[in-house]
Design an enzyme around this catalytic site. Structure first.
Site, mmCIF file in Angstrom:
data_model
loop_
_atom_site.group_PDB
_atom_site.id
_atom_site.type_symbol
_atom_site.label_atom_id
_atom_site.label_comp_id
_atom_site.label_asym_id
_atom_site.label_seq_id
_atom_site.Cartn_x
_atom_site.Cartn_y
_atom_site.Cartn_z
ATOM 1 N N HIS A 34 0.840 -1.209 0.000
ATOM 2 C CA HIS A 34 0.000 0.000 0.000
ATOM 3 C C HIS A 34 0.868 1.251 0.000
ATOM 4 O O HIS A 34 0.685 2.162 -0.817
ATOM 5 C CB HIS A 34 -0.903 -0.042 1.242
ATOM 6 C CG HIS A 34 -1.745 1.179 1.440
ATOM 7 N ND1 HIS A 34 -3.113 1.168 1.268
ATOM 8 C CD2 HIS A 34 -1.429 2.453 1.804
ATOM 9 C CE1 HIS A 34 -3.591 2.378 1.514
ATOM 10 N NE2 HIS A 34 -2.589 3.169 1.850
ATOM 11 N N GLU A 35 1.839 1.295 0.919
ATOM 12 C CA GLU A 35 2.693 2.481 1.026
ATOM 13 C C GLU A 35 3.669 2.577 -0.139
ATOM 14 O O GLU A 35 3.970 3.672 -0.619
ATOM 15 C CB GLU A 35 3.459 2.453 2.355
ATOM 16 C CG GLU A 35 2.567 2.546 3.586
ATOM 17 C CD GLU A 35 1.658 3.765 3.565
ATOM 18 O OE1 GLU A 35 2.109 4.852 3.122
ATOM 19 O OE2 GLU A 35 0.488 3.634 3.964
#
Length: 226
Positions: A34-35
């Protein structure tokens, strides 16, 4: 959290272990992706701040936030450390900021689709094999947590992705008025989470997206999962 407690009280230790392992999988595999998605898009848009700070990596310890991680295990939703973005370095600040903001939730939806696809495949070909069904359940809960993360992170509350997205698409005058109350909004959100008020609406939205994501695997494998 109530689901975990109920499973423990009912003696469903296998189910409890599957859910805990699914959440651990999300924390150590899905949150970093996600990051990383945020960092990759930011870097492509001209801002290398995240890359210079070591965030262009799958190493979970470069991304995890203690409170956000604990929230995932206890509430099924949470967050990681926000990827730093310098709007001044972006080629098209407003448009690029919106793209960077949604990159993380989109990665969660993609991971959810992959997880649910594997789940359906295992149920279709695993037959009555208990071990295969346990692994399929693992991927099903991983998909559920990923969708929950995507939905939660799109809420317009700092430091979540939704707040950054709305900062990019709303007129500055309206956005800054809302952000005057950002601390109170975050405190209110945490209270709603702890009291379980958000459980039902978030569950309804999550189940809605799971049904959409499951459509293609269900069509391909012709089985019903849960």
């Amino acid at each position: 959290m109530s689901e975990l407690i109920q499973m423990f009280q009912d003696g469903d230790y296998l189910g409890l272990m599957i859910i805990i392992m699914s959440k651990a999988f999300v924390v150590f595999c899905c949150l970093p992706i996600h990051e990383l998605a945020h960092a990759i898009v930011a870097n492509k848009c001209g801002d290398d701040t995240a890359r210079l700070q070591g965030r262009l990596t799958l190493n979970p310890f470069a991304h995890l936030d203690f409170v956000g991680t604990v929230m995932i295990f206890f509430f099924g939703i949470g967050y990681a450390k926000p990827v730093p973005v310098n709007p001044a370095r972006l080629k098209h600040p407003r448009k690029d900021m919106a793209l960077i903001s949604v990159a993380g939730p989109i990665s969660n939806f993609l991971m959810s689709f992959i997880s649910i696809f594997i789940c359906y495949a295992l149920f279709a070909f695993g037959g009555e094999n208990a071990a295969v069904n346990a692994v399929a359940s693992f991927f099903y809960y991983a998909a559920m947590v990923n969708v929950s993360l995507a939905v939660f992170n799109l809420l317009p509350v700092p430091p979540l992705d939704g707040a950054k997205f709305f900062s990019a698409v709303l007129p500055d005058k309206i956005y800054f008025k809302l952000m005057k109350y950002d601390r109170y909004i975050m405190i209110g959100l945490l209270i709603l989470l702890f009291t379980g008020v958000l459980d039902t609406p978030l569950s309804i939205i999550t189940n809605f997206f799971i049904k959409i994501i499951s459509f293609i695997p269900k069509l391909i494998f012709g089985v019903t999962v849960y």
